[in-house]
Design a protein around this motif. Structure first.
Motif, PDB file in Angstrom:
ATOM      1  N   ALA A   1       0.832  -1.211   0.000  1.00  0.00           N
ATOM      2  CA  ALA A   1       0.000   0.000   0.000  1.00  0.00           C
ATOM      3  C   ALA A   1       0.864   1.257   0.000  1.00  0.00           C
ATOM      4  O   ALA A   1       0.950   1.968   0.989  1.00  0.00           O
ATOM      5  CB  ALA A   1      -0.937  -0.021   1.199  1.00  0.00           C
TER       6      ALA A   1
ATOM      7  N   PRO B   1      -4.758   0.697   1.599  1.00  0.00           N
ATOM      8  CA  PRO B   1      -4.496  -0.745   1.513  1.00  0.00           C
ATOM      9  C   PRO B   1      -5.647  -1.487   0.839  1.00  0.00           C
ATOM     10  O   PRO B   1      -6.790  -1.059   0.891  1.00  0.00           O
ATOM     11  CB  PRO B   1      -4.367  -1.166   2.978  1.00  0.00           C
ATOM     12  CG  PRO B   1      -4.930  -0.077   3.785  1.00  0.00           C
ATOM     13  CD  PRO B   1      -4.861   1.170   2.974  1.00  0.00           C
TER      14      PRO B   1
ATOM     15  N   ARG C   1     -13.554   3.576  22.000  1.00  0.00           N
ATOM     16  CA  ARG C   1     -12.867   2.344  21.584  1.00  0.00           C
ATOM     17  C   ARG C   1     -12.656   1.399  22.760  1.00  0.00           C
ATOM     18  O   ARG C   1     -12.299   0.231  22.573  1.00  0.00           O
ATOM     19  CB  ARG C   1     -11.505   2.691  20.979  1.00  0.00           C
ATOM     20  CG  ARG C   1     -11.592   3.388  19.631  1.00  0.00           C
ATOM     21  CD  ARG C   1     -10.293   3.264  18.887  1.00  0.00           C
ATOM     22  NE  ARG C   1     -10.365   3.908  17.582  1.00  0.00           N
ATOM     23  CZ  ARG C   1     -10.926   3.345  16.509  1.00  0.00           C
ATOM     24  NH1 ARG C   1     -11.445   2.139  16.596  1.00  0.00           N
ATOM     25  NH2 ARG C   1     -10.956   3.992  15.361  1.00  0.00           N
TER      26      ARG C   1
ATOM     27  N   ILE D   1      -6.307  -0.312  21.376  1.00  0.00           N
ATOM     28  CA  ILE D   1      -5.700   0.935  20.891  1.00  0.00           C
ATOM     29  C   ILE D   1      -6.617   2.115  21.221  1.00  0.00           C
ATOM     30  O   ILE D   1      -6.784   3.047  20.441  1.00  0.00           O
ATOM     31  CB  ILE D   1      -5.329   0.875  19.382  1.00  0.00           C
ATOM     32  CG1 ILE D   1      -4.782  -0.530  19.017  1.00  0.00           C
ATOM     33  CG2 ILE D   1      -4.295   1.947  19.024  1.00  0.00           C
ATOM     34  CD1 ILE D   1      -4.329  -0.682  17.585  1.00  0.00           C
TER      35      ILE D   1
ATOM     36  N   ILE E   1      -6.090   3.925  23.864  1.00  0.00           N
ATOM     37  CA  ILE E   1      -5.142   4.971  24.269  1.00  0.00           C
ATOM     38  C   ILE E   1      -4.242   5.217  23.064  1.00  0.00           C
ATOM     39  O   ILE E   1      -3.343   4.433  22.758  1.00  0.00           O
ATOM     40  CB  ILE E   1      -4.356   4.549  25.526  1.00  0.00           C
ATOM     41  CG1 ILE E   1      -5.351   4.316  26.671  1.00  0.00           C
ATOM     42  CG2 ILE E   1      -3.321   5.610  25.906  1.00  0.00           C
ATOM     43  CD1 ILE E   1      -4.788   3.603  27.868  1.00  0.00           C
ATOM     44  N   GLU E   2      -4.559   6.261  22.338  1.00  0.00           N
ATOM     45  CA  GLU E   2      -3.935   6.475  21.028  1.00  0.00           C
ATOM     46  C   GLU E   2      -2.607   7.199  21.096  1.00  0.00           C
ATOM     47  O   GLU E   2      -1.736   6.989  20.256  1.00  0.00           O
ATOM     48  CB  GLU E   2      -4.905   7.257  20.121  1.00  0.00           C
ATOM     49  CG  GLU E   2      -6.132   6.438  19.752  1.00  0.00           C
ATOM     50  CD  GLU E   2      -7.168   7.234  18.974  1.00  0.00           C
ATOM     51  OE1 GLU E   2      -7.050   8.479  18.913  1.00  0.00           O
ATOM     52  OE2 GLU E   2      -8.094   6.610  18.433  1.00  0.00           O
ATOM     53  N   LYS E   3      -2.471   8.087  22.073  1.00  0.00           N
ATOM     54  CA  LYS E   3      -1.237   8.864  22.195  1.00  0.00           C
ATOM     55  C   LYS E   3      -0.898   9.030  23.664  1.00  0.00           C
ATOM     56  O   LYS E   3      -1.793   9.097  24.519  1.00  0.00           O
ATOM     57  CB  LYS E   3      -1.410  10.265  21.578  1.00  0.00           C
ATOM     58  CG  LYS E   3      -1.510  10.296  20.058  1.00  0.00           C
ATOM     59  CD  LYS E   3      -1.645  11.734  19.592  1.00  0.00           C
ATOM     60  CE  LYS E   3      -2.197  11.868  18.197  1.00  0.00           C
ATOM     61  NZ  LYS E   3      -1.546  11.154  17.122  1.00  0.00           N
TER      62      LYS E   3
ATOM     63  N   LYS F   1      -0.305   5.733  18.108  1.00  0.00           N
ATOM     64  CA  LYS F   1      -0.862   4.611  17.350  1.00  0.00           C
ATOM     65  C   LYS F   1       0.007   4.387  16.110  1.00  0.00           C
ATOM     66  O   LYS F   1       0.309   5.332  15.389  1.00  0.00           O
ATOM     67  CB  LYS F   1      -2.291   4.943  16.912  1.00  0.00           C
ATOM     68  CG  LYS F   1      -2.926   3.888  16.031  1.00  0.00           C
ATOM     69  CD  LYS F   1      -4.171   4.392  15.335  1.00  0.00           C
ATOM     70  CE  LYS F   1      -3.896   5.223  14.113  1.00  0.00           C
ATOM     71  NZ  LYS F   1      -3.222   4.514  13.003  1.00  0.00           N
TER      72      LYS F   1
ATOM     73  N   ILE G   1      -1.423   0.613  11.594  1.00  0.00           N
ATOM     74  CA  ILE G   1      -2.823   0.396  11.969  1.00  0.00           C
ATOM     75  C   ILE G   1      -3.618   1.473  11.236  1.00  0.00           C
ATOM     76  O   ILE G   1      -3.256   2.644  11.243  1.00  0.00           O
ATOM     77  CB  ILE G   1      -3.040   0.538  13.495  1.00  0.00           C
ATOM     78  CG1 ILE G   1      -2.301  -0.579  14.261  1.00  0.00           C
ATOM     79  CG2 ILE G   1      -4.520   0.558  13.849  1.00  0.00           C
ATOM     80  CD1 ILE G   1      -2.888  -1.964  14.129  1.00  0.00           C
ATOM     81  N   LYS G   2      -4.720   1.061  10.608  1.00  0.00           N
ATOM     82  CA  LYS G   2      -5.531   2.009   9.839  1.00  0.00           C
ATOM     83  C   LYS G   2      -6.032   3.159  10.703  1.00  0.00           C
ATOM     84  O   LYS G   2      -6.242   2.995  11.906  1.00  0.00           O
ATOM     85  CB  LYS G   2      -6.764   1.284   9.270  1.00  0.00           C
ATOM     86  CG  LYS G   2      -6.465   0.362   8.123  1.00  0.00           C
ATOM     87  CD  LYS G   2      -7.757  -0.298   7.645  1.00  0.00           C
ATOM     88  CE  LYS G   2      -7.510  -1.104   6.386  1.00  0.00           C
ATOM     89  NZ  LYS G   2      -8.670  -1.880   5.966  1.00  0.00           N
ATOM     90  N   GLU G   3      -6.296   4.278  10.075  1.00  0.00           N
ATOM     91  CA  GLU G   3      -6.875   5.411  10.801  1.00  0.00           C
ATOM     92  C   GLU G   3      -8.272   5.067  11.302  1.00  0.00           C
ATOM     93  O   GLU G   3      -8.642   5.396  12.414  1.00  0.00           O
ATOM     94  CB  GLU G   3      -6.931   6.641   9.884  1.00  0.00           C
ATOM     95  CG  GLU G   3      -5.586   7.352   9.692  1.00  0.00           C
ATOM     96  CD  GLU G   3      -4.910   7.716  11.016  1.00  0.00           C
ATOM     97  OE1 GLU G   3      -5.608   8.210  11.922  1.00  0.00           O
ATOM     98  OE2 GLU G   3      -3.690   7.489  11.139  1.00  0.00           O
TER      99      GLU G   3
ATOM    100  N   PHE H   1      -9.507   2.188  12.057  1.00  0.00           N
ATOM    101  CA  PHE H   1      -9.436   0.769  12.439  1.00  0.00           C
ATOM    102  C   PHE H   1     -10.601   0.357  13.330  1.00  0.00           C
ATOM    103  O   PHE H   1     -11.221   1.190  13.997  1.00  0.00           O
ATOM    104  CB  PHE H   1      -8.105   0.487  13.150  1.00  0.00           C
ATOM    105  CG  PHE H   1      -7.995   1.133  14.514  1.00  0.00           C
ATOM    106  CD1 PHE H   1      -8.350   0.424  15.658  1.00  0.00           C
ATOM    107  CD2 PHE H   1      -7.527   2.427  14.662  1.00  0.00           C
ATOM    108  CE1 PHE H   1      -8.246   1.004  16.912  1.00  0.00           C
ATOM    109  CE2 PHE H   1      -7.420   3.011  15.906  1.00  0.00           C
ATOM    110  CZ  PHE H   1      -7.777   2.309  17.049  1.00  0.00           C
TER     111      PHE H   1
ATOM    112  N   LYS I   1      -1.118  -4.943  17.473  1.00  0.00           N
ATOM    113  CA  LYS I   1      -0.449  -3.652  17.648  1.00  0.00           C
ATOM    114  C   LYS I   1       1.063  -3.815  17.551  1.00  0.00           C
ATOM    115  O   LYS I   1       1.753  -2.996  16.939  1.00  0.00           O
ATOM    116  CB  LYS I   1      -0.843  -3.112  19.020  1.00  0.00           C
ATOM    117  CG  LYS I   1      -0.698  -1.637  19.185  1.00  0.00           C
ATOM    118  CD  LYS I   1      -1.425  -1.176  20.448  1.00  0.00           C
ATOM    119  CE  LYS I   1      -0.959  -1.942  21.682  1.00  0.00           C
ATOM    120  NZ  LYS I   1      -1.480  -1.391  22.926  1.00  0.00           N
TER     121      LYS I   1
ATOM    122  N   ASN J   1      -2.967  -1.694   8.314  1.00  0.00           N
ATOM    123  CA  ASN J   1      -2.950  -0.698   7.235  1.00  0.00           C
ATOM    124  C   ASN J   1      -2.004  -1.151   6.113  1.00  0.00           C
ATOM    125  O   ASN J   1      -1.147  -0.400   5.658  1.00  0.00           O
ATOM    126  CB  ASN J   1      -2.502   0.647   7.821  1.00  0.00           C
ATOM    127  CG  ASN J   1      -2.732   1.806   6.877  1.00  0.00           C
ATOM    128  OD1 ASN J   1      -3.539   1.714   5.955  1.00  0.00           O
ATOM    129  ND2 ASN J   1      -2.007   2.889   7.089  1.00  0.00           N
TER     130      ASN J   1
END
Lengths: 365, 68, 251
Positions: free
Chosen positions: A201, A206, B10, B61, B63-65, C8, C12-14, C16, C31, C63
């Motif tokens: 991709a 993708p 999430r 996921i 907790i993204e950041k 993230k 991993i796709k945005e 997801f 992950k 992704n």
């Protein structure tokens, strides 16, 4: 060399045609009567920098084809009967995934292990499939070494054009026959696969190639779309042979190896004044129902001849149902000694007497 | 000082992050999220040291950041 | 000045969607694979193979380009992809039922050929997606929906020790068993996953990581209890460790 007539064995002709067609990846497991295909490619493919893998099983082979095909390359496997049986799961996935690939099926005789005698017992296997779900394997049946070459090209072309698995359905007789043929060159334009194939991709979203579809309506639409392809293939890619069908009272239907013996018998019949013709579908799946129906409307009977217990016979009957009410006779032999021209001629004569002469009297002959 | 960016919708309320956090920064929320779970919430942000262990163990996921 | 210490992964796709049950270790494993693809900077040339089972939904979150495999055939599909596109990075993401039961033939032969691909296997001692039946790795005595009195070796045989089998194959270059039950274990798991990809990138052979994972839903445990089980009886039978490391040897 390519344009010269050479004495070629069917299996080698198929293998060399695959190379000419640009087959990039071959995966297979040995089984008689098609082992020469894998043997030939095991040397040639690496020489050309292409992929050859001796798969651990036909189950693995067809799934390697699935993986290779998903990258857009021309991929092929070849096998026979009980081993093609092992590929049915993979074929169903490949059809559902809409991945192009070519399967060469060189039929053996009998159920189970049977034996390597010429037989057409896998017509159902090829055209009705053993995998799950609504799908078809587009199938072409050659009856000579030259057709092995031409139809191998055709199989690659159709598979790439419609993104579908295509089968070349030969048998032990054609695979092992040696006769003069011209390899020639792949006669079709290359078809760009870059708008769907997997290559990483990069600078795009993708891609996901799969048969799974969780949403009901999308699943329905996907299957419908796949079937629309089969209609297009029948419309645009159909090949058949009609021999002396004009004005014929009785038409012989046959495919593959036995059709050429039947043709010789038809010639003999014509020489003896019997109004007999031959119809040989070369694309046997999807089946050319309309053409068979049209023929049926003009003749008094059909005699179907196969090297099995009557498989294409059912497609013939289904084709003429509602279009004509004529007798459909069958003469077949599941395996063993090959039918001779005289033997088929005898059958033609008997059926002709029974159907045509009864109707018109001998005067019409 | 640390800070986490949590997507509460999430979170599936496994609370692995809560158990892992050395400073007990997180606790269950009292209202459900879009998925129908009681997600974690940051209740004690000033204690957060930005070790990112919560993010590491989070299977969703959510907790993204994590900032420090 | 505030520093970003965790983000993230791009792999991993945005948009997801993690479709696993609450507390399932699949999410952590996914992950980690994504983080490794990011770190090795190979996302744009990676092709993943989605197997059948809970891992089939790989396309919801990875992704990268993905092709779905029939049940158990991921290593054959991976072979087909890699042999056709040798410059791509190819990985399978499979469960233990997929890799070690229905697909053990494809697994062993692809790894014997030393296919330059990476295989990640989630071992949770059960068939998760179909509702918790006994699988190839179900422990002796473990109660499942098909071993209601506990797995009896007289009837159901023994759990297969995947790493111990695969390390013997000449084609494997990296074989490790890890868990993801704590931050330290997760760090170690990621290192091993990275090596399993390096085995492929360096052309040494197949890289393989078995991840001891939880299935809280079918084990009928909380995620915390499930991790206790991983550390306890599961690790006793399936000993974590690096079983083969030609990647380090080659360095």
């Amino acid at each position: 060399m390519n344009n010269k007539k050479q004495l070629l064995k069917g299996n080698y002709a198929i293998a060399q045609a695959a190379i000419e067609a640009g087959c990039q990846s071959y995966f297979g497991y040995p089984i008689t009567p098609q082992s020469e295909i894998g043997e030939y490619l095991s040397t040639k493919m690496p020489e050309l920098g292409r992929a050859y893998v001796a798969a651990e099983s036909e189950v693995a082979a067809i799934n390697m084809v699935l993986g290779a095909g998903s990258t857009g390359v021309k991929a092929m496997t070849s096998s026979s009967s009980c081993a093609v049986a092992l590929m049915q799961e993979g074929l169903s996935f490949i059809a559902g995934d809409e991945i192009p690939c070519v399967l060469v099926s060189v039929m053996r005789g009998g159920p189970g292990l049977g034996y390597i005698y010429p037989s057409q017992g896998d017509y159902y296997q090829a055209t009705k499939g053993g995998g799950n779900g609504d799908y078809k394997i587009v199938t072409y049946a050659p009856s000579s070494v030259q057709e092995c070459i031409d139809l191998t090209y055709k199989c690659f072309h159709v598979s790439q054009k419609y993104r579908t698995p295509v089968c070349l359905l030969a048998d032990g007789m054609i695979g092992q026959t040696m006769e003069p043929a011209v390899i020639g060159h792949y006669p079709y334009d290359e078809i760009d696969q870059s708008d769907w194939a997997l290559d990483g991709a990069k600078d795009r979203k993708p891609r996901f190639i799969a048969s799974i579809e969780r949403e009901q309506e999308t699943l329905r639409k996907r299957v419908v779309k796949i079937f629309e392809k089969y209609n297009k293939i029948l419309e645009n890619e159909n090949i058949f042979e009609k021999y002396e069908t004009e004005g014929a009272k009785l038409v012989i239907t046959a495919f593959g190896s036995i059709a050429r013996i039947a043709k010789a018998a038809v010639k003999m019949a014509r020489k003896n004044g019997l109004k007999v013709g031959l119809f040989r579908p070369i694309l046997v799946n999807p089946f050319p129902e309309k053409i068979v129906a049209e023929i049926a409307q003009k003749v008094d009977g059909i005699l179907d001849i196969e090297l099995n217990c009557g498989q294409m016979l059912q497609d013939i009957k289904a084709s003429i149902a509602g279009a004509a009410s004529i007798p459909v006779k069958f003469y077949g032999r599941p395996a063993g000694v090959m039918m001779t021209v005289e033997e088929i001629y005898k059958q033609i004569e008997n059926v002709y007497k029974e159907i045509v002469e009864k109707k018109y009297g001998t005067a019409c002959i | 000082m640390g800070r986490i960016v949590l997507n509460r919708d999430r979170c599936k309320a496994c609370y692995l992050c809560m158990d892992t956090c050395p400073k007990k920064v997180l606790e269950p929320d009292t209202t459900v999220n879009k998925l129908g779970y009681y997600p974690v919430k940051v209740s004690n942000e000033k204690e957060c040291i930005g070790c990112a262990m919560c993010a590491k163990v989070c299977p969703d996921i959510a907790i993204e950041k994590v900032y420090r | 000045m505030e520093q970003l210490v965790y983000n993230k992964p791009d792999s991993i796709k945005e948009d997801f969607k993690i479709s696993f049950c609450p507390g399932c270790d699949h999410g952590i494993a996914v992950k980690l694979v994504a983080e490794v693809l990011d770190e090795l900077n190979v996302r744009e040339k990676t092709i993943g193979i989605a197997s059948v089972g809970c891992s089939v939904f790989s396309y919801d979150f990875f992704n990268v380009d993905i092709v779905e495999s029939p049940h158990g055939r991921s290593m054959a599909v991976a072979t087909g992809v890699k042999r056709s596109k040798p410059d791509k990075v190819v990985f399978t993401y499979q469960g233990d039922g997929d890799l070690a039961s229905i697909g053990i033939g494809e697994t062993i032969h692809a790894m014997t050929r030393g296919e330059k691909v990476t295989a990640i296997c989630i071992n949770n001692t059960t068939y998760g997606m179909t509702g918790g039946q006994a699988g190839p790795t179900t422990l002796i005595g473990q109660v499942t929906t098909t071993t209601t009195k506990g797995r009896n070796p007289e009837i159901a045989g023994y759990p297969i020790k995947i790493c111990e089998v695969l390390k013997e194959l000449d084609g494997t270059a990296f074989v490790a068993r890890v868990s993801v039950d704590s931050p330290a274990a997760i760090t170690n798991a990621k290192k091993c996953i990275k090596k399993a990809f390096e085995a492929q990138l360096k052309g040494l052979g197949t890289g393989f990581v078995e991840i001891l994972a939880t299935c809280p839903t079918n084990w009928k445990m909380t995620p915390q209890q499930a991790h206790e089980r991983v550390r306890g009886e599961m690790s006793e039978v399936f000993k974590p460790g690096i079983y083969k490391d030609r990647v380090s040897e080659a360095q």
